[in-house]
Enzyme design. Structure first.
Site, PDB file in Angstrom:
ATOM      1  N   HIS A 124       0.891  -0.856   0.117  1.00  0.00           N
ATOM      2  CA  HIS A 124      -0.115   0.072  -0.122  1.00  0.00           C
ATOM      3  C   HIS A 124       0.698   1.298  -0.311  1.00  0.00           C
ATOM      4  O   HIS A 124       0.553   2.099  -0.099  1.00  0.00           O
ATOM      5  CB  HIS A 124      -0.901   0.237   1.406  1.00  0.00           C
ATOM      6  CG  HIS A 124      -2.047  -1.360   0.981  1.00  0.00           C
ATOM      7  ND1 HIS A 124      -2.625  -1.440   0.817  1.00  0.00           N
ATOM      8  CD2 HIS A 124      -2.218  -2.249   1.706  1.00  0.00           C
ATOM      9  CE1 HIS A 124      -3.989  -1.972   0.252  1.00  0.00           C
ATOM     10  NE2 HIS A 124      -3.544  -3.124   1.569  1.00  0.00           N
ATOM     11  N   ASP A 161      -2.916 -10.699  -2.323  1.00  0.00           N
ATOM     12  CA  ASP A 161      -3.707 -10.610  -0.873  1.00  0.00           C
ATOM     13  C   ASP A 161      -5.099  -9.990  -1.309  1.00  0.00           C
ATOM     14  O   ASP A 161      -5.142  -9.666  -2.323  1.00  0.00           O
ATOM     15  CB  ASP A 161      -2.262  -9.470  -0.438  1.00  0.00           C
ATOM     16  CG  ASP A 161      -2.673  -8.055   0.906  1.00  0.00           C
ATOM     17  OD1 ASP A 161      -2.226  -9.082   1.557  1.00  0.00           O
ATOM     18  OD2 ASP A 161      -3.925  -7.806   0.562  1.00  0.00           O
ATOM     19  N   HIS A 163      -6.209  -6.697  -0.774  1.00  0.00           N
ATOM     20  CA  HIS A 163      -6.497  -5.341  -0.525  1.00  0.00           C
ATOM     21  C   HIS A 163      -5.647  -6.031  -1.670  1.00  0.00           C
ATOM     22  O   HIS A 163      -4.902  -6.473  -1.980  1.00  0.00           O
ATOM     23  CB  HIS A 163      -6.023  -4.847   0.625  1.00  0.00           C
ATOM     24  CG  HIS A 163      -6.786  -5.517   1.798  1.00  0.00           C
ATOM     25  ND1 HIS A 163      -5.998  -6.256   3.109  1.00  0.00           N
ATOM     26  CD2 HIS A 163      -7.757  -4.860   2.181  1.00  0.00           C
ATOM     27  CE1 HIS A 163      -6.379  -6.747   3.386  1.00  0.00           C
ATOM     28  NE2 HIS A 163      -7.813  -5.517   3.401  1.00  0.00           N
ATOM     29  N   ASP A 244      -4.531 -12.973   3.230  1.00  0.00           N
ATOM     30  CA  ASP A 244      -5.528 -12.209   4.237  1.00  0.00           C
ATOM     31  C   ASP A 244      -7.072 -12.625   3.611  1.00  0.00           C
ATOM     32  O   ASP A 244      -7.860 -11.916   3.323  1.00  0.00           O
ATOM     33  CB  ASP A 244      -5.814 -10.731   4.420  1.00  0.00           C
ATOM     34  CG  ASP A 244      -5.194  -9.879   3.048  1.00  0.00           C
ATOM     35  OD1 ASP A 244      -4.966 -10.521   2.313  1.00  0.00           O
ATOM     36  OD2 ASP A 244      -4.370  -9.200   3.420  1.00  0.00           O
TER      37      ASP A 244
HETATM   38 ZN   LIG Z   1      -4.105  -7.402   2.504  1.00  0.00          ZN
END
Ligand SMILES: [Zn+2]
Length: 306
Positions: A124, A161, A163, A244
């Site tokens: 991120h 991931d 996200h 995740d």
């Molecule tokens: Zn994540």
């Protein structure tokens, strides 16, 4: 040959009580890898990333600010989810340095895999902003290193991931030598990663819907994402390995199980010899249920080892 890069500082970065991104995560991964099955792994202490390496993707002012702002005690909040403790700058340097050193090693060794068991995670973080638990963008620093120091011309980053790796995408959105391929849940933090975000044709976003599981995940990678990776003929495969998307993860709503992480890893490993001389470097991103994270990371590392 599989190398495992980590550093004790990565356990000392401590965002404080109640934070999902905790030292216990890395402890769970390292404990699970401390097993006879993984005895053949070559364990390496991660060096620090150099300023020169960081500056290939991060703004100078941001690097200076981050390295000088770790608090003397307690925590400093950089954004809603991202905190620094006294050891955080050192951990961030070791996390980015791990992935850079792993790239150097697999390129020197011609056919090798490496897993970087590090935190803080990275995908991120943008050129000038910490966010979503991430300080430096570890995988982006490593990709930029492979371009600049090794002269590679085609590097693929596969990010599974749950996200979207908004930072990695933003850093390479105008860099055709890097292909960024991501599957992620949408809607979900950070609310980027739509299919129409294509960079200069080098960004491939494949959103999954809340509730999707093994079938949808495998169909997406087999049907769309892996063919794109093959067509790109990457000379190096980098993996943003977040776990995740597991069904037990508290931060998202996909329903993968640990075997799905072995599956995608086997697929990525199988891709590497065709074009990349077998060179694959994976770096830990998310995963917030400790037992699911340990099971998923060992499934991933087992597939890298076999
Ligand atoms: Zn994540």
């Amino acid at each position: 040959m599989l190398r495992l890069y980590t550093h004790p500082a990565c356990l000392q970065h401590d965002p404080g009580p109640g934070q999902a991104e905790s030292p216990a995560r890395l402890r769970a991964v390292l404990q699970a890898l401390d097993h006879d099955r993984f005895a053949a792994i070559d364990r390496v202490e991660a060096p620090r990333a150099s300023r020169e390496q960081l500056l290939r993707v991060h703004d100078a002012a941001y690097v200076e600010r981050l390295l000088s702002s770790a608090p003397a005690s307690g925590t400093l909040r950089l954004d809603e989810d991202t905190l620094m403790s006294p050891a955080s700058a050192e951990a961030a340097l070791r996390a980015a340095g791990a992935v850079v050193a792993a790239v150097d090693a697999v390129i020197a060794g011609r056919d090798g895999h490496a897993f970087c068991a590090v935190r803080p995670p990275g995908h991120h973080a943008t050129a000038d902003q910490a966010m979503g638990f991430c300080l430096f963008n570890n995988i982006a620093v490593a990709a930029a290193h492979a371009l600049a120091a090794h002269g590679l011309k085609r590097i693929a980053i596969a990010d599974f991931d749950v996200h979207h790796g908004n930072g990695t995408q933003a850093i390479f959105a105008t860099e055709p030598r890097v292909l960024f391929i991501s599957s992620h849940q949408s809607p979900l933090y950070p609310e980027t990663g739509r299919e129409d975000e294509r960079g200069v044709g080098n960004i491939v976003n494949a959103p999954l819907s809340p509730g999707d599981g093994s079938y949808e995940f495998r169909e997406l990678w087999d049907g769309m994402l892996l063919p794109r990776l093959h067509a790109f003929k990457p000379q190096l495969v980098l993996v943003s390995a977040g776990f995740d998307a597991h069904r037990d993860d508290p931060l998202a709503d996909l329903r993968l199980n640990h075997e799905d992480f072995a599956w995608i890893t086997e697929r990525l490993v199988a891709l590497a010899p065709a074009h990349a001389g077998g060179r694959l470097v994976s770096s830990l991103e998310g995963g917030y249920n400790l037992s699911a994270l340990a099971a998923s990371a060992t499934a991933h590392v087992g597939a890298l080892l076999d």
